[in-house]
Scaffold this motif. Structure first.
Motif, PDB file in Angstrom:
ATOM      1  N   LEU A 149      45.685  32.388  27.664  1.00 47.27           N
ATOM      2  CA  LEU A 149      45.424  33.820  27.434  1.00 47.27           C
ATOM      3  C   LEU A 149      45.182  34.333  28.874  1.00 47.27           C
ATOM      4  N   THR A 150      45.210  35.737  29.001  1.00 47.06           N
ATOM      5  CA  THR A 150      44.780  36.528  30.296  1.00 47.06           C
ATOM      6  C   THR A 150      43.872  37.580  29.669  1.00 47.06           C
ATOM      7  N   TYR A 151      43.257  38.037  30.714  1.00 47.76           N
ATOM      8  CA  TYR A 151      42.370  39.383  30.434  1.00 47.76           C
ATOM      9  C   TYR A 151      42.211  40.015  31.638  1.00 47.76           C
ATOM     10  N   LYS A 152      41.623  41.261  31.543  1.00 45.29           N
ATOM     11  CA  LYS A 152      41.688  42.194  32.569  1.00 45.29           C
ATOM     12  C   LYS A 152      40.365  41.744  33.383  1.00 45.29           C
ATOM     13  N   GLN A 153      40.402  41.313  34.594  1.00 44.03           N
ATOM     14  CA  GLN A 153      39.411  40.874  35.541  1.00 44.03           C
ATOM     15  C   GLN A 153      37.855  41.613  35.201  1.00 44.03           C
ATOM     16  N   ASP A 154      36.803  40.849  34.953  1.00 44.81           N
ATOM     17  CA  ASP A 154      35.756  41.445  34.723  1.00 44.81           C
ATOM     18  C   ASP A 154      34.705  40.711  35.705  1.00 44.81           C
ATOM     19  N   ASP A 155      34.006  41.771  36.323  1.00 43.73           N
ATOM     20  CA  ASP A 155      33.037  41.240  37.356  1.00 43.73           C
ATOM     21  C   ASP A 155      31.869  40.252  37.031  1.00 43.73           C
ATOM     22  N   THR A 156      31.339  40.493  35.717  1.00 40.37           N
ATOM     23  CA  THR A 156      30.486  39.776  35.221  1.00 40.37           C
ATOM     24  C   THR A 156      30.771  38.085  35.141  1.00 40.37           C
ATOM     25  N   ILE A 157      32.013  38.076  34.537  1.00 38.99           N
ATOM     26  CA  ILE A 157      32.470  36.924  34.332  1.00 38.99           C
ATOM     27  C   ILE A 157      32.860  36.090  35.349  1.00 38.99           C
ATOM     28  N   GLN A 158      33.508  36.873  36.503  1.00 37.03           N
ATOM     29  CA  GLN A 158      33.984  36.488  37.725  1.00 37.03           C
ATOM     30  C   GLN A 158      32.730  35.501  38.394  1.00 37.03           C
ATOM     31  N   GLY A 159      31.646  36.737  38.351  1.00 35.02           N
ATOM     32  CA  GLY A 159      30.523  36.132  39.023  1.00 35.02           C
ATOM     33  C   GLY A 159      29.756  34.910  38.645  1.00 35.02           C
ATOM     34  N   LEU A 160      29.846  34.732  37.191  1.00 30.31           N
ATOM     35  CA  LEU A 160      29.197  33.562  36.539  1.00 30.31           C
ATOM     36  C   LEU A 160      30.419  32.205  36.748  1.00 30.31           C
ATOM     37  N   ILE A 161      31.641  32.660  36.613  1.00 30.81           N
ATOM     38  CA  ILE A 161      32.549  31.460  37.079  1.00 30.81           C
ATOM     39  C   ILE A 161      32.091  31.268  38.494  1.00 30.81           C
ATOM     40  N   TYR A 237      39.095  29.627  14.279  1.00 28.05           N
ATOM     41  CA  TYR A 237      39.189  29.960  15.541  1.00 28.05           C
ATOM     42  C   TYR A 237      40.402  28.737  16.398  1.00 28.05           C
ATOM     43  N   PHE A 238      40.946  29.339  17.405  1.00 25.03           N
ATOM     44  CA  PHE A 238      41.836  28.374  17.934  1.00 25.03           C
ATOM     45  C   PHE A 238      41.731  28.003  19.366  1.00 25.03           C
ATOM     46  N   LEU A 239      42.049  27.102  20.105  1.00 25.17           N
ATOM     47  CA  LEU A 239      41.849  26.477  21.670  1.00 25.17           C
ATOM     48  C   LEU A 239      42.588  27.272  22.316  1.00 25.17           C
ATOM     49  N   VAL A 240      41.822  28.085  23.323  1.00 26.29           N
ATOM     50  CA  VAL A 240      42.438  28.813  24.411  1.00 26.29           C
ATOM     51  C   VAL A 240      41.933  28.516  25.745  1.00 26.29           C
ATOM     52  N   VAL A 241      42.684  28.904  27.005  1.00 31.19           N
ATOM     53  CA  VAL A 241      42.157  28.757  28.239  1.00 31.19           C
ATOM     54  C   VAL A 241      42.461  30.047  28.621  1.00 31.19           C
ATOM     55  N   MET A 242      41.471  30.956  29.168  1.00 36.27           N
ATOM     56  CA  MET A 242      41.783  32.434  29.338  1.00 36.27           C
ATOM     57  C   MET A 242      41.362  32.573  30.968  1.00 36.27           C
ATOM     58  N   PHE A 243      42.298  33.057  31.646  1.00 34.32           N
ATOM     59  CA  PHE A 243      42.339  33.525  33.167  1.00 34.32           C
ATOM     60  C   PHE A 243      42.337  34.825  33.355  1.00 34.32           C
ATOM     61  N   PRO A 244      41.618  35.273  34.366  1.00 39.15           N
ATOM     62  CA  PRO A 244      41.745  36.760  34.792  1.00 39.15           C
ATOM     63  C   PRO A 244      43.245  36.915  35.285  1.00 39.15           C
ATOM     64  N   ASP A 245      43.629  38.416  34.856  1.00 42.69           N
ATOM     65  CA  ASP A 245      45.105  38.531  35.223  1.00 42.69           C
ATOM     66  C   ASP A 245      45.321  38.758  36.742  1.00 42.69           C
ATOM     67  N   THR A 246      44.216  38.806  37.510  1.00 47.46           N
ATOM     68  CA  THR A 246      44.531  38.842  38.990  1.00 47.46           C
ATOM     69  C   THR A 246      44.675  37.247  39.540  1.00 47.46           C
ATOM     70  N   ARG A 247      44.366  36.270  38.806  1.00 46.72           N
ATOM     71  CA  ARG A 247      44.442  34.935  39.352  1.00 46.72           C
ATOM     72  C   ARG A 247      45.675  34.218  38.663  1.00 46.72           C
ATOM     73  N   MET A 248      46.220  34.880  37.936  1.00 44.53           N
ATOM     74  CA  MET A 248      47.590  34.179  37.122  1.00 44.53           C
ATOM     75  C   MET A 248      48.698  34.025  38.191  1.00 44.53           C
ATOM     76  N   LYS A 249      49.462  33.136  38.180  1.00 43.97           N
ATOM     77  CA  LYS A 249      50.557  32.949  38.754  1.00 43.97           C
ATOM     78  C   LYS A 249      51.913  32.813  37.823  1.00 43.97           C
ATOM     79  N   ILE A 250      52.528  33.827  37.947  1.00 44.47           N
ATOM     80  CA  ILE A 250      54.049  34.109  37.252  1.00 44.47           C
ATOM     81  C   ILE A 250      54.984  33.700  38.343  1.00 44.47           C
ATOM     82  N   LEU A 251      55.924  32.690  37.867  1.00 45.62           N
ATOM     83  CA  LEU A 251      57.027  32.653  38.830  1.00 45.62           C
ATOM     84  C   LEU A 251      58.207  33.254  38.337  1.00 45.62           C
ATOM     85  N   ASP A 252      59.291  33.363  39.140  1.00 43.85           N
ATOM     86  CA  ASP A 252      60.444  33.933  38.581  1.00 43.85           C
ATOM     87  C   ASP A 252      61.206  32.959  37.432  1.00 43.85           C
ATOM     88  N   TYR A 253      62.163  33.761  36.619  1.00 43.56           N
ATOM     89  CA  TYR A 253      62.654  33.012  35.399  1.00 43.56           C
ATOM     90  C   TYR A 253      64.114  33.450  35.572  1.00 43.56           C
TER      91      TYR A 253
END
Length: 411
Positions: A149-161, A237-253
């Motif tokens: 999953l991805t989410y729009k970067q949040d300063d509170t979450i990023q600071g805690l990370i 509930y289901f198992l997820v790993v969530m990264f902020p959108d600014t840190r995700m790496k999408i390659l060309d397809y």
């Protein structure tokens, strides 16, 4: 119900972690999985691809395969290879590939919010692949393949990370593909509550990869709940790993095509010039911005720039590069209108580089290749927010999440 919540993960014990961690089940075929697991009795591939422990030729969808996966899971628990944490936690998970690093949150996400589209989708799913994951989850009584999953970067979450990952990780392993996997525990109640509350305030999360796993988790919850909806059990509930959108790496397809649809090279190039500016290049061409494409044909690379009037402003799907290439070249000129089923087209992940494209053409297997600029995270979110779906093979995410690092038990 919260949008996400902590859970007591099933994890490899320290002495077995490196032996357990494995590639995602869906990036290897059966024979590749068999080779990767050879001599590695605790590889998680024995759970995610258990057909490797049965007779060659058995269908991966045979009931015996799912039963073997459950047997292997219980064996690894009994032998102390895997152990469930004593309390519900969040986990921080870092992936490092070359000079790229991204740190995300491992959590359990709400099926109810998936069903209501607060956890948003951008792809269709295939019933047969859903059925496979439903049987796997239900038989194992666990979710072993995380949804990305991805989410729009949040300063509170990023600071805690940033704060929590300044300490030494409890897991730091390098997989056989060179990817580094690190894990930290989020144990303090105040940190757990901050994470839960901050995500609860977010309007949406976005599926980047794992549409079949999330859809299957929803089906398993409905099977187990029967007439009683919106429960608060582990299977809700289901198992997820969530990264902020600014840190995700999408390659060309990228795309490779078998033929020119009965056109000669000159006629084909003339047709392409109707909607693209075509320029011969002296080196393999990798697009540097949207609307720009590379094309390899007959030992030559071309740069294609689509005419600006062809790009719609208000349609988040039609303005994607994968759509523009399909709508203005692959479909009208090459006659490929159903890329999901047409055998004349194939797709090559950007991890293979331009060399991988060129090799498919130079071998004679394919006639031409196209390189694309990677789909942007903002494009993915715009499509999901519009409740639309992307064309097939629009995104290629790297690095890949490991299987076996943390699993979600449902009982």
């Amino acid at each position: 119900m919260s949008l996400i919540r902590p859970f007591a993960g099933l994890r490899p014990t320290p002495e077995y972690t490196e032996a357990v961690v494995a590639p995602p089940y869906d990036v290897l075929n059966t024979e590749e999985a068999r080779q990767r697991a050879a001599g590695r009795p605790w590889s998680f591939l024995h759970i995610s691809r258990p057909e490797i422990d049965l007779a060659k030729g058995i269908s991966p969808y045979d009931p015996a395969v799912y039963a073997k996966g459950a047997e292997n899971l219980q064996k690894m628990i009994a032998q102390g290879v895997l152990k469930q944490d004593a309390k519900s936690l969040y986990y921080l998970y870092e992936l490092v590939m070359d000079d790229h690093s991204q740190i995300g949150l491992v959590a359990a996400a709400s099926v109810v919010d998936y069903d209501s589209n607060r956890i948003r989708k951008h792809e269709f799913t295939r019933p047969d692949k859903e059925d496979d994951r439903v049987r796997q989850i239900d038989t194992l009584d666990a979710q072993t393949g995380p949804v990305l999953l991805t989410y729009k970067q949040d300063d509170t979450i990023q600071g805690l990370i940033d704060q929590l990952t300044s300490s030494t990780p409890i897991v730091d392993v390098t997989a056989d593909d060179g990817i580094i996997h690190r894990l930290w525990l989020v144990e303090e109640d105040t940190h757990i509550q901050t994470i839960t509350d901050t995500f609860d305030a977010m309007p949406a999360l976005y599926i980047a990869d794992g549409h079949h796993r999330s859809a299957s988790a929803s089906r398993v919850a409905k099977m187990r709940n029967g007439e009683q909806a919106q429960q608060d059990n582990a299977h809700d509930y289901f198992l997820v790993v969530m990264f902020p959108d600014t840190r995700m790496k999408i390659l060309d397809y990228n795309r490779v095509i078998k033929d020119l649809n009965d056109l000669d090279e000159t006629s084909f190039l003339q047709r392409v010039e109707e909607n693209f500016q075509v320029q011969l290049e002296t080196e393999p061409f990798k697009p540097s911005h949207p609307g720009e494409f590379g094309m390899y044909l007959n030992d030559r690379w071309y740069r294609l720039d689509i005419h600006s009037q062809c790009i719609p402003k208000d349609d988040p799907v039609a303005r994607l590069d994968v759509s523009l290439l399909s709508d203005y070249l692959i479909a009208p000129i090459l006659g490929i209108t159903d890329p999901r089923r047409d055998k004349r087209i194939d797709f090559v992940g950007g991890i293979r580089g331009l060399e991988g494209l060129q090799a498919r053409v130079d071998s004679g297997e394919m006639k031409l290749a196209f390189s694309l600029f990677p789909t942007r995270m903002s494009d993915l979110m715009d499509v999901a927010d519009a409740n639309q779906v992307m064309p097939p093979k629009s995104t290629w995410f790297e690095p890949k999440l490991a299987d076996g690092l943390v699993s979600h038990i449902l009982d």
